[in-house]
Structure formats: structure tokens, C-alpha cells
Design an enzyme around this catalytic site. Structure first.
Site, PDB file in Angstrom:
ATOM      1  N   GLY A 122      11.641 -13.746 -19.223  1.00 48.57           N
ATOM      2  CA  GLY A 122      12.262 -13.535 -18.426  1.00 48.57           C
ATOM      3  C   GLY A 122      13.937 -14.379 -18.221  1.00 48.57           C
ATOM      4  CD  GLU A 155      35.918 -15.157 -42.498  1.00 47.67           C
ATOM      5  OE1 GLU A 155      35.639 -14.841 -43.242  1.00 47.67           O
ATOM      6  OE2 GLU A 155      36.088 -16.388 -41.804  1.00 47.67           O
ATOM      7  CB  THR A 157      39.636 -15.277 -34.669  1.00 47.45           C
ATOM      8  OG1 THR A 157      38.604 -14.693 -34.970  1.00 47.45           O
ATOM      9  CG2 THR A 157      39.400 -16.824 -34.080  1.00 47.45           C
ATOM     10  NE  ARG A 170       7.123 -19.776 -17.392  1.00 48.98           N
ATOM     11  CZ  ARG A 170       6.726 -19.579 -16.288  1.00 48.98           C
ATOM     12  NH1 ARG A 170       6.603 -20.451 -15.451  1.00 48.98           N
ATOM     13  NH2 ARG A 170       5.869 -18.146 -16.149  1.00 48.98           N
ATOM     14  CD  GLU A 188      25.046  -4.091 -43.925  1.00 54.18           C
ATOM     15  OE1 GLU A 188      23.785  -3.531 -43.090  1.00 54.18           O
ATOM     16  OE2 GLU A 188      25.602  -4.418 -43.493  1.00 54.18           O
ATOM     17  CB  ILE A 200      10.182 -18.894 -27.029  1.00 54.21           C
ATOM     18  CG1 ILE A 200       9.548 -19.092 -27.887  1.00 54.21           C
ATOM     19  CG2 ILE A 200       9.796 -20.581 -25.726  1.00 54.21           C
ATOM     20  CD1 ILE A 200       9.827 -19.886 -29.283  1.00 54.21           C
ATOM     21  N   PRO A 255      42.808  -1.091 -37.700  1.00 60.52           N
ATOM     22  CG  PRO A 255      44.430  -0.855 -35.625  1.00 60.52           C
ATOM     23  CD  PRO A 255      44.631  -1.622 -37.282  1.00 60.52           C
ATOM     24  N   GLY A 256      42.022   1.054 -38.808  1.00 63.10           N
ATOM     25  CA  GLY A 256      40.892   1.360 -39.682  1.00 63.10           C
ATOM     26  C   GLY A 256      40.040   0.978 -41.062  1.00 63.10           C
TER      27      GLY A 256
END
Length: 401
Positions: free
Chosen positions: A356, A379, A162, A284, A383, A353, A132-133
Site C-alpha cells: 500500500g 522513440e 520535448t 518491512r 510494435e 513489494i 497531432p495526427g
């Protein structure tokens, strides 16, 4: 679309495996992925199908019942699976990392015991490093193992696991001070334990609790959990490799191949986003013609395709470097960094593309838009990748003054 992300130099067997997985993705994953994802439903039928194909044993040696394939073959299969639904590739990735760690670092007894069942998909793997930390600072691990007779007692809380619920074998990294005097560098006093458990949530073995699924904005279907150890007793023969103090190096080796996997996932999601974007752009119409005939959209498609191609090439290079037996942390870091960043950009362009309609859950791009951000942190963040890349470059280009 078929011209993008091609891989030269594959054997006939590799081509057949990848083609089989792609066909499975087109028929069994893409048609149901969005519906399952919106329900946050575990894709059991898809997982069963991949077990039948042998995907869970793809890199496990033939002597243990696997296919004995290369990291490149595995990465190309992951690319295809992520193109269908990224969550499914996550289900496979943690299993693959644990199998790889066992193959590379396990004792012979551990390999004989676990690998055949992992190859068959009967034993399902997960690995647990974060807390957690903790964030990216692995040296700050506080979970601890204390020797007690012929066993170890583990206590602590792990995070972002996971397959935490569905797995039956978890490789857990904890601090173990036994045999490592005070003042020992943190990374030299960590040990990986192989923890067997029941699938499910709650107390899955005495001293081990999987509280439940963490709710996420994307990457649904696959279960992401905490792992709480409270007096968890683990036999000494379940120390990975049989020797304490090597856990950090074992985990980093696993994460290194995992970064190739995440790069492959980024490539797969980006490919799917491009496919959706280029298809929609031809369907479209605005101002009397398909939007694909507007120069602004053609520029977007050109940029998207170039990023897909570049990310794929770097991912393939990193996998081949590892397969050759050479150090590949530089290439894996570059591939993971580029593929995840380009994936985010390609998905966003496909989203734009769609206009909406991209905001509507009826369109597949909405799902991809929520999935892509996970690759930016999985993973190792961008940074962290830059730190790895920078340090390795300074090693390679050390100034001789």
C-alpha cells in the site's frame, strides 16, 4: 546493488566520467527529484550543474569544445541520470540528438556556428518530428516548406516536442516538394530545418509559437509542447546539410542513437526501482521477519535483478555497435524494446513489494510508476521496434531457395 549493471572494458577516462556523474546524481538529483517532480518544476539548478560537468558536450568533438566521447560513455551517463530522475535525461537527450545530427550531417558552417555553443550548454537543442495526427507514420507529415527567394516559408503544427519551451534551437522535419516531382516517395521529399528561437512560450520568433506545456501523468519537470508554424521564414542556409530531401534519413539516424538513449533510461529507472525494492524488502516486517526472507519476495528480487542485468547488457552492446561504425538498427531496436518492457516490469514489481505504501506520494516508487510508461512509446513504440527487428532479421536470415 553495486554488482548489477557493471560494464567491462571501460577506459580509465570512461570510468571517471561515469563515476563523476553517478556521484552528482546521488548528491544533487535523488534528494530533490520527487519534490520537484510533484511540483512539475523545471530542474534549473540540476541542469546548471550538468552544464558545469560538460555533459551537454559529451559527444561533441573536442575541436568544437566538447569532450569527444563515445555513444557508450554517453549512454552510461544517461543510465545514471535516469536512475536519479528520468526527466533530466530527457532534457539532455533531445539536445544530444540535435548535436549528433549536426555533427554527422551539418555543413561546416552549421557545425562551426552551433556546436561550440551546444557543447557549452548555451544553445539548447530540441527536435520535432511528430504531428497531432501522425503517430508512428512519419511519411504522413503534412507540415510544409515552400521556397521563397533565398528562404523557405514553413507552415504546420508539430506535436510532442520535448524541451519545446526551454530550447533555443529546434531541428524540425517538414515536407519540401521543391526539386522533388509529384510521385516522389514521401521519405525522399522531407527536409530538416534548423530553427533558432527564444526560450519561453508564446510567439518565440515571428511565425513560430510554442503554446505552453502539455500536462502529463509523469515525465514532469521537462517541458513537452506543441510547435505551430504560421509563415515562419527560415534562411536556405539553415537546411541541415544544405540540401533538401535528406531530412528523413537524417532524423532516422538521430532517432537510432536516441533509441540507445531510451534503452539507457529504461536501464537507469529499472536499477533505481530495484534499489528501492530490495531496500524496502529488508526494512518491512511481516509475520515476524523482514519480507525479504519470504521466498515469494526473493523470487521477485531475483527476477528484477536478472532483467536489470539483461537490459543493461543489450544497451551496452547496441552502443558499442554504433561506436564501431557498424549498422546498429537491429541492436538498438532490441535494446530499446527489451529495456523499456523490463523497466515497466521491474518498476511494477518494486511497487508491489512496497504494498500500500507504493501508492503513497511519500515513497519514490510512486513517481517511477508514473514515469516508466513513457519509455514504452518514446522513440518508437514496442510494435515499431518489433517491425524493425523483424525486417532486419529477415534480411540477415534470407532463405536461399
Amino acid at each position: 546493488m553495486a554488482r548489477l549493471a557493471q560494464t567491462s572494458g571501460l577506459t580509465d577516462v570512461q570510468q571517471e566520467i561515469v563515476a563523476t556523474v553517478r556521484d552528482f546524481v546521488d548528491k544533487e538529483i535523488i534528494p530533490v527529484a520527487t519534490e520537484l517532480e510533484h511540483r512539475d518544476e523545471y530542474p534549473q539548478q540540476i541542469v546548471d550543474g550538468l552544464k558545469e560537468l560538460g555533459v551537454f558536450g559529451l559527444m561533441i568533438p573536442e575541436e568544437y569544445g566538447g569532450l569527444g566521447e563515445s555513444l557508450l560513455t554517453y549512454a552510461l551517463c544517461v543510465e545514471e541520470i535516469a536512475r536519479g530522475w528520468m526527466s533530466v535525461s530527457g532534457i539532455i537527450n533531445t539536445h544530444f540528438i540535435v548535436a549528433y545530427m549536426l555533427k554527422q550531417h551539418g555543413t561546416q558552417e552549421q557545425k562551426d556556428h552551433f556546436l561550440p555553443r551546444m557543447a557549452a550548454g548555451e544553445t539548447r537543442g530540441a527536435f520535432s518530428m511528430s504531428e497531432p495526427g501522425l503517430g508512428s507514420d512519419v511519411s504522413a507529415i503534412t507540415s510544409k516548406a515552400v521556397k521563397d527567394g533565398d528562404a523557405y516559408v514553413l507552415n504546420g503544427q508539430k506535436m510532442w516536442l520535448t524541451n519545446g519551451g526551454t530550447s533555443t534551437l529546434v531541428a524540425v522535419l517538414v515536407r519540401s516538394d521543391e526539386g522533388h516531382p509529384e510521385g516522389t516517395a514521401p521519405h525522399k521529399s522531407m527536409t530538416t530545418f534548423l530553427v533558432e528561437k527564444e526560450a519561453g512560450f508564446g510567439e518565440v520568433r515571428p511565425g513560430l509559437t510554442i503554446p505552453g506545456k502539455i500536462e502529463k501523468m509523469g515525465y514532469k519537470g521537462v517541458d513537452t509542447t506543441e510547435l505551430i508554424m504560421d509563415g515562419l521564414r527560415i534562411p536556405a542556409d539553415r537546411v541541415l546539410g544544405g540540401v533538401t530531401g535528406r531530412g528523413f534519413y537524417q532524423m532516422m539516424d538521430g532517432v537510432e542513437v536516441g533509441r540507445v538513449n531510451v534503452a539507457a533510461r529504461g536501464c537507469g529507472v529499472a536499477q533505481r526501482a530495484f534499489e528501492l525494492g530490495v531496500q524496502y524488502a529488508q526494512q518491512r516486517h511481516t509475520f515476524g521477519k523482514p519480507i525479504a526472507q519470504h521466498q515469494a519476495i526473493q523470487f521477485k528480487l531475483a527476477e528484477m535483478a536478472t532483467k536489470v542485468e539483461a537490459a543493461h547488457a543489450m544497451m551496452v552492446n547496441a552502443a558499442r555497435k554504433k561506436d564501431s561504425g557498424e549498422r546498429n538498427d537491429l541492436e538498438a531496436g532490441m535494446a530499446k524494446y527489451l529495456a523499456s518492457e523490463y523497466c515497466k516490469e521491474v518498476v511494477e514489481d518494486a511497487f508491489r513489494i512496497h504494498g500500500g505504501y507504493g501508492f503513497s506520494k511519500e515513497y519514490e516508487i510512486e513517481r517511477l510508476y508514473r514515469e516508466a510508461p513513457m519509455l514504452l512509446i518514446g522513440e518508437g513504440t514496442a510494435e515499431i521496434q518489433k517491425m524493425i527487428i523483424g525486417r532486419r532479421l529477415l534480411e540477415e536470415y534470407r532463405f536461399q531457395g
